[in-house]
Motif scaffolding. Structure first.
Motif, PDB file in Angstrom:
ATOM      1  N   PRO A  21       0.789  -1.234   0.000  1.00  0.00           N
ATOM      2  CA  PRO A  21       0.000   0.000   0.000  1.00  0.00           C
ATOM      3  C   PRO A  21       0.819   1.282   0.000  1.00  0.00           C
ATOM      4  O   PRO A  21       0.315   2.326  -0.353  1.00  0.00           O
ATOM      5  CB  PRO A  21      -0.796  -0.120   1.309  1.00  0.00           C
ATOM      6  CG  PRO A  21       0.111  -0.906   2.208  1.00  0.00           C
ATOM      7  CD  PRO A  21       0.850  -1.861   1.341  1.00  0.00           C
ATOM      8  N   ARG A  56      -0.670   5.982  -3.640  1.00  0.00           N
ATOM      9  CA  ARG A  56      -0.853   7.220  -2.878  1.00  0.00           C
ATOM     10  C   ARG A  56       0.429   7.896  -2.422  1.00  0.00           C
ATOM     11  O   ARG A  56       0.392   9.016  -1.897  1.00  0.00           O
ATOM     12  CB  ARG A  56      -1.713   6.947  -1.645  1.00  0.00           C
ATOM     13  CG  ARG A  56      -1.134   5.881  -0.743  1.00  0.00           C
ATOM     14  CD  ARG A  56      -1.963   5.819   0.517  1.00  0.00           C
ATOM     15  NE  ARG A  56      -2.036   4.488   1.062  1.00  0.00           N
ATOM     16  CZ  ARG A  56      -2.530   4.255   2.282  1.00  0.00           C
ATOM     17  NH1 ARG A  56      -2.974   5.226   2.981  1.00  0.00           N
ATOM     18  NH2 ARG A  56      -2.566   3.047   2.752  1.00  0.00           N
ATOM     19  N   ALA A  60       7.673   4.822   1.090  1.00  0.00           N
ATOM     20  CA  ALA A  60       7.453   5.229   2.487  1.00  0.00           C
ATOM     21  C   ALA A  60       8.488   4.621   3.418  1.00  0.00           C
ATOM     22  O   ALA A  60       8.360   4.721   4.628  1.00  0.00           O
ATOM     23  CB  ALA A  60       6.062   4.827   2.937  1.00  0.00           C
ATOM     24  N   GLY A  61       9.479   3.957   2.812  1.00  0.00           N
ATOM     25  CA  GLY A  61      10.543   3.434   3.676  1.00  0.00           C
ATOM     26  C   GLY A  61      10.782   1.968   3.435  1.00  0.00           C
ATOM     27  O   GLY A  61      10.130   1.340   2.603  1.00  0.00           O
ATOM     28  N   ALA A  62      11.736   1.434   4.159  1.00  0.00           N
ATOM     29  CA  ALA A  62      11.983  -0.011   4.085  1.00  0.00           C
ATOM     30  C   ALA A  62      10.739  -0.715   4.604  1.00  0.00           C
ATOM     31  O   ALA A  62       9.962  -0.147   5.376  1.00  0.00           O
ATOM     32  CB  ALA A  62      13.193  -0.360   4.937  1.00  0.00           C
ATOM     33  N   ASP A  63      10.573  -1.961   4.171  1.00  0.00           N
ATOM     34  CA  ASP A  63       9.399  -2.720   4.589  1.00  0.00           C
ATOM     35  C   ASP A  63       9.608  -3.174   6.038  1.00  0.00           C
ATOM     36  O   ASP A  63      10.403  -4.070   6.322  1.00  0.00           O
ATOM     37  CB  ASP A  63       9.195  -3.924   3.669  1.00  0.00           C
ATOM     38  CG  ASP A  63       7.851  -4.581   3.937  1.00  0.00           C
ATOM     39  OD1 ASP A  63       7.255  -5.130   2.980  1.00  0.00           O
ATOM     40  OD2 ASP A  63       7.371  -4.520   5.084  1.00  0.00           O
ATOM     41  N   VAL A  64       8.847  -2.532   6.926  1.00  0.00           N
ATOM     42  CA  VAL A  64       9.050  -2.784   8.365  1.00  0.00           C
ATOM     43  C   VAL A  64       8.776  -4.238   8.701  1.00  0.00           C
ATOM     44  O   VAL A  64       9.319  -4.796   9.642  1.00  0.00           O
ATOM     45  CB  VAL A  64       8.144  -1.842   9.196  1.00  0.00           C
ATOM     46  CG1 VAL A  64       8.360  -2.027  10.673  1.00  0.00           C
ATOM     47  CG2 VAL A  64       8.409  -0.395   8.813  1.00  0.00           C
ATOM     48  N   PHE A  67      11.771  -6.472   9.149  1.00  0.00           N
ATOM     49  CA  PHE A  67      12.786  -6.159  10.177  1.00  0.00           C
ATOM     50  C   PHE A  67      13.054  -7.336  11.101  1.00  0.00           C
ATOM     51  O   PHE A  67      14.115  -7.450  11.679  1.00  0.00           O
ATOM     52  CB  PHE A  67      12.341  -4.957  11.005  1.00  0.00           C
ATOM     53  CG  PHE A  67      12.586  -3.645  10.309  1.00  0.00           C
ATOM     54  CD1 PHE A  67      12.840  -3.609   8.938  1.00  0.00           C
ATOM     55  CD2 PHE A  67      12.540  -2.457  10.989  1.00  0.00           C
ATOM     56  CE1 PHE A  67      13.060  -2.420   8.285  1.00  0.00           C
ATOM     57  CE2 PHE A  67      12.762  -1.256  10.341  1.00  0.00           C
ATOM     58  CZ  PHE A  67      13.023  -1.233   8.997  1.00  0.00           C
ATOM     59  N   GLY A 101      13.952   4.900   4.097  1.00  0.00           N
ATOM     60  CA  GLY A 101      14.632   4.382   2.909  1.00  0.00           C
ATOM     61  C   GLY A 101      14.139   5.034   1.636  1.00  0.00           C
ATOM     62  O   GLY A 101      14.873   5.116   0.649  1.00  0.00           O
ATOM     63  N   GLU A 104      16.142   8.100   1.401  1.00  0.00           N
ATOM     64  CA  GLU A 104      17.529   7.716   1.120  1.00  0.00           C
ATOM     65  C   GLU A 104      17.701   7.339  -0.339  1.00  0.00           C
ATOM     66  O   GLU A 104      18.680   7.698  -0.991  1.00  0.00           O
ATOM     67  CB  GLU A 104      17.938   6.567   2.053  1.00  0.00           C
ATOM     68  CG  GLU A 104      18.098   7.046   3.487  1.00  0.00           C
ATOM     69  CD  GLU A 104      18.155   5.901   4.487  1.00  0.00           C
ATOM     70  OE1 GLU A 104      17.369   4.939   4.361  1.00  0.00           O
ATOM     71  OE2 GLU A 104      18.989   5.974   5.406  1.00  0.00           O
ATOM     72  N   GLU A 124      12.882   7.079  11.173  1.00  0.00           N
ATOM     73  CA  GLU A 124      13.320   5.811  11.749  1.00  0.00           C
ATOM     74  C   GLU A 124      13.335   5.816  13.278  1.00  0.00           C
ATOM     75  O   GLU A 124      13.041   4.803  13.908  1.00  0.00           O
ATOM     76  CB  GLU A 124      14.711   5.458  11.228  1.00  0.00           C
ATOM     77  CG  GLU A 124      14.752   4.990   9.795  1.00  0.00           C
ATOM     78  CD  GLU A 124      14.821   6.131   8.790  1.00  0.00           C
ATOM     79  OE1 GLU A 124      14.500   7.279   9.127  1.00  0.00           O
ATOM     80  OE2 GLU A 124      15.191   5.832   7.634  1.00  0.00           O
ATOM     81  N   PRO A 131      18.337   5.808  10.560  1.00  0.00           N
ATOM     82  CA  PRO A 131      18.422   5.515   9.128  1.00  0.00           C
ATOM     83  C   PRO A 131      19.550   4.508   8.878  1.00  0.00           C
ATOM     84  O   PRO A 131      20.614   4.581   9.519  1.00  0.00           O
ATOM     85  CB  PRO A 131      18.738   6.874   8.510  1.00  0.00           C
ATOM     86  CG  PRO A 131      18.150   7.863   9.471  1.00  0.00           C
ATOM     87  CD  PRO A 131      18.359   7.245  10.812  1.00  0.00           C
ATOM     88  N   GLY A 132      19.297   3.570   7.972  1.00  0.00           N
ATOM     89  CA  GLY A 132      20.301   2.518   7.754  1.00  0.00           C
ATOM     90  C   GLY A 132      20.822   2.465   6.338  1.00  0.00           C
ATOM     91  O   GLY A 132      21.498   1.519   5.953  1.00  0.00           O
ATOM     92  N   ARG A 271      -2.143   0.903  13.580  1.00  0.00           N
ATOM     93  CA  ARG A 271      -2.736   0.904  12.239  1.00  0.00           C
ATOM     94  C   ARG A 271      -3.896  -0.052  12.086  1.00  0.00           C
ATOM     95  O   ARG A 271      -4.758   0.137  11.261  1.00  0.00           O
ATOM     96  CB  ARG A 271      -1.634   0.658  11.202  1.00  0.00           C
ATOM     97  CG  ARG A 271      -0.947   1.938  10.859  1.00  0.00           C
ATOM     98  CD  ARG A 271       0.484   1.834  10.453  1.00  0.00           C
ATOM     99  NE  ARG A 271       0.978   3.183  10.296  1.00  0.00           N
ATOM    100  CZ  ARG A 271       1.340   3.945  11.328  1.00  0.00           C
ATOM    101  NH1 ARG A 271       1.282   3.464  12.540  1.00  0.00           N
ATOM    102  NH2 ARG A 271       1.757   5.179  11.159  1.00  0.00           N
ATOM    103  N   ARG A 275      -9.554  -0.801  12.330  1.00  0.00           N
ATOM    104  CA  ARG A 275     -10.183  -1.820  11.438  1.00  0.00           C
ATOM    105  C   ARG A 275     -10.203  -3.169  12.152  1.00  0.00           C
ATOM    106  O   ARG A 275      -9.592  -4.136  11.699  1.00  0.00           O
ATOM    107  CB  ARG A 275      -9.379  -1.924  10.144  1.00  0.00           C
ATOM    108  CG  ARG A 275      -9.259  -0.621   9.362  1.00  0.00           C
ATOM    109  CD  ARG A 275      -8.584  -0.881   8.039  1.00  0.00           C
ATOM    110  NE  ARG A 275      -7.204  -1.298   8.227  1.00  0.00           N
ATOM    111  CZ  ARG A 275      -6.166  -0.462   8.217  1.00  0.00           C
ATOM    112  NH1 ARG A 275      -6.374   0.820   8.060  1.00  0.00           N
ATOM    113  NH2 ARG A 275      -4.934  -0.881   8.394  1.00  0.00           N
TER     114      ARG A 275
END
Ligand code: T1G
Length: 648
Positions: A21, A56, A60-64, A67, A101, A104, A124, A131-132, A271, A275
């Protein structure tokens, strides 16, 4: 469907990333970017590349979600370097948010443009990491140390215009982003390309700067902001490669930390809160016009939150003077928002003059979709309000009580059709506190409950369904927490030691300081009411103090003494005398032991609440404690923290 597709606009290649998403950078995305860079470098007809995202938002960054697993090649820092070293210059075209990310990757591109509503950031630290993929090493080279410190230690995104001012992006565009990016690339090729960011020099700062920033970063209460600051400082005194190695090592170390695990847990819990599974497939009743009965602290806070979220709002009070006070309370809230730059004067005027209406006649509620009662916490007063609502509101209007301690079922009996009734327990100040306890009665219809959750989502709140018991979820745990803290005092543990221990754990205040701030008499009056109703409520230490006139800061003394005009708590000899006969033990406990004991008590009560079906899950208990009672989010909540303690 591949996550990366390439199209052509003449001599330009358009690389579109489509990974719903939020276009998070997964392993597939990293591989795709490396392959696509090589592919386009090999195509002579391509002169420049635009990187744009479907959906949208930009990346939005690395896929958390990755992790928890071991990092897999190609690692993101290498992907960013591959982009930077590409023969063909890349232009990042940012809409939505370029975060972590994502930003970055944008810094690996030779240029960055953004639409005017876009944001860029390095959030982060909100996940307990830093940030990595060069965030603390490229950002100071791109835009200077100050910008890097603001972005990476504060964790808050910057709107595109401010990002442009700071040099984080090259242009803000209106209109079609893709077309603007191609036009920008065409112009950019007419002049020498800028130096790749990794090769730029940066201007170091003096020790006074770093010391001042350390003080600010330490206020976050957890380690990531300080680690991000240190990584930036390290980057100013070492080579790019040395700084990258330091950043990566710090990132990998923090990624495995308890704080990061806790913050990730909270991130995903927040999040999914709006829902819940039990609402799947249920269409919420539509809400656009909301009534609030009562313009006091709670009512005006609820009204302000609804107005700010875009609802039309009808405020009801019992007479013109009270109505004027209610309007003034709402206006005061908006004045604060204007002062903080969160609202414009025009915006405030529109809300006050167009969206808000006020009346003493309940007939003004006749076309409301939802009416929230926020009057005095007395069952007779509330029942009278709901009898009026029952006759003045539409048959399909939802009727909600904001009660925090009364039994919603006793209020519901004043309503002819309880399927449209439920509790909406807001927390004061209602326009700031995110927690909303949603308390259905057995008759509450599914689409009414769903409407309450959709209201919470629109208000930007964290909704938690609560069953009916005294104090629902949060106040029940608070009562147990306070009782156990008093038990420690009876055992001989010093009041100040208990507060210090809980502040050391991460609370802004300990249980006694908090009571002095809020007032001891509120809970005292509830206990007295229960005693009058025949309940067997043993005297508490707090009762002894209130009976001696010690109601807290407002009475210049509660658990602590206070000097007029100063909120600093001072250990009180008077309290020691008043409680002397109640203190029977001489127990000493270290701070960690006190905190572990009291958080364990919260978790034990939370466990009972889940087992009784009052709360859906331990995660909901954690959300209640974090968003309603100041539990430090980097500890994950009492349930998360206690589980991790017992697992370790
Ligand atoms: N990874 C995986 N899933 C994510 C995600 C992420 N980074 N961000 C959001 N989601 C999911 C979210 O769980 C939800 O899923 C859906 O997207 C919509 O989110 C190397 C290591 C981008 C501003 O911290 O701030 O990069 O519940 O409801 O309100 O240095 O999501 O629908 O299944 O929040 O429109 C840094 C976190 C990562 C950004 C969108 N990035 N995300 O808000 O939607 S660390 C972040 C957000 C990193 C590098 C480091 C917001 C948003 P579901 P949503 P939204």
């Amino acid at each position: 469907m591949p996550v990366l597709t390439v199209s052509r606009e003449g001599e330009f290649a358009i690389v579109t990333l489509d990974n719903p998403p939020v276009n998070a950078v997964s392993e597939e995305v990293r591989k795709g970017l490396v392959e696509t860079t090589a592919q386009l470098d090999a195509e002579d007809s391509v002169e420049a590349v635009v990187l744009i995202c479907a959906g949208r938002t930009f990346i939005a960054g690395a896929d958390v979600r990755e992790f928890g697993k071991p990092p897999v090649e190609p690692h993101l820092p290498d992907v960013v370097m591959t982009l930077e070293q590409a023969c063909k210059p890349w232009v990042a075209a940012i809409h939505g948010s370029a975060l972590g990310g994502g930003f970055e990757i944008a810094m690996g591109c030779r240029f960055r443009i953004a639409d005017e509503k876009a944001k860029v950031g390095l959030p982060e630290v909100n996940l307990g990491i830093i940030p990595g993929a060069s965030g603390t090493v490229r950002t100071p080279r791109l835009a200077g140390v100050d910008a890097a410190v603001e972005l990476a230690t504060g964790g808050k995104p910057l709107a595109a215009p401010r990002a442009l001012e700071k040099g984080l992006i090259d242009k803000v565009v209106a209109g079609d982003l893709g077309r603007e990016a191609v036009a920008f690339a065409r112009d950019a090729l007419k002049q020498p390309l800028p130096t790749p960011v990794s090769q730029r020099t940066l201007v170091p700062k003096d020790d006074a700067f770093w010391q001042a920033e350390r003080v600010k970063a330490a206020k976050a209460g957890h380690s990531a902001p300080l680690a991000a600051l240190e990584a930036i400082r390290f980057a100013t005194t070492h080579s790019f490669d040395e700084a990258m190695a330091h950043e990566r090592a710090t990132f990998l170390d923090l990624r495995g930390s308890e704080e990061a695990a806790a913050l990730r847990s909270v991130f995903f819990a927040e999040r999914s809160a709006t829902r819940p599974d039990f609402l799947k497939g249920i269409e919420p009743r539509k809400l656009s016009r909301i009534g609030v009965v009562g313009g006091g602290t709670m009512g005006s806070g609820i009204a302000s939150a609804c107005l700010t979220a875009g609802y039309d709002l009808v405020l009801i009070e019992q007479n013109d003077e009270a109505l004027a006070r209610g309007r003034a309370n709402i206006e005061k809230t908006f004045d604060g928002a204007v002062k903080r730059g969160k609202m414009s004067e025009d915006g405030k005027a529109r809300l006050m003059e167009e969206s808000l209406s006020a009346a003493t006649d309940y007939a003004a509620l006749s076309d409301c979709d939802l009416v929230i009662e926020a009057v005095f916490e007395d069952i007779a007063v509330k029942r009278d309000v709901f009898a009026k609502l029952d006759s003045h509101c539409r048959a399909d209007a939802i009727l909600a009580t904001n009660t925090s301690y009364l039994d919603p079922r006793e209020i519901a009996s004043a309503v002819s059709d309880a399927s449209r009734f439920l509790g909406l327990h807001f927390f004061s100040p209602a326009n700031i506190m995110k927690l909303l306890e949603i308390v259905p009665v057995s008759e509450t219809a599914g689409d009414v409950l769903a409407a309450a959750f959709s209201l919470a989502a629109k208000l930007g709140k964290i909704p938690v369904r609560a069953g009916i018991c005294e104090g629902f979820i949060g106040n029940r745990i608070l009562k147990r927490y306070r009782a156990e803290a008093e038990a420690l005092v009876r055992d001989g543990v010093a009041i100040a030691d208990i507060d210090a221990a809980m502040r050391g754990f991460g609370f802004k205040m300990g249980p006694f300081e908090a009571q002095d701030l809020g007032g001891l008499d509120i809970a005292f009056l509830q206990r007295e009411g229960d005693r009058k109703a025949g309940k067997d409520i043993p005297d508490t230490l707090g009762d002894i103090l209130v009976r001696a006139g010690r109601k807290g800061q407002k009475a210049s003394g509660g658990w602590y003494d206070y000097v007029a005009g100063d909120r600093t708590p001072h250990v009180s000899e008077t309290v020691a005398d008043l409680l002397g006969s109640s203190v029977t033990g001489s127990r000493t406990m270290g701070a960690d032991e006190i905190a572990s004991h009291l958080v364990g008590t919260m978790a034990a009560e939370g466990k009972a609440i889940v087992e009784e079906g009052i709360a859906e899950s331990g995660t909901d208990i954690d959300l209640v404690e974090i968003h309603g009672y100041g539990f430090p989010r980097w500890k994950g909540g009492p349930m998360f923290w206690s589980e991790r303690q017992s697992a370790s």
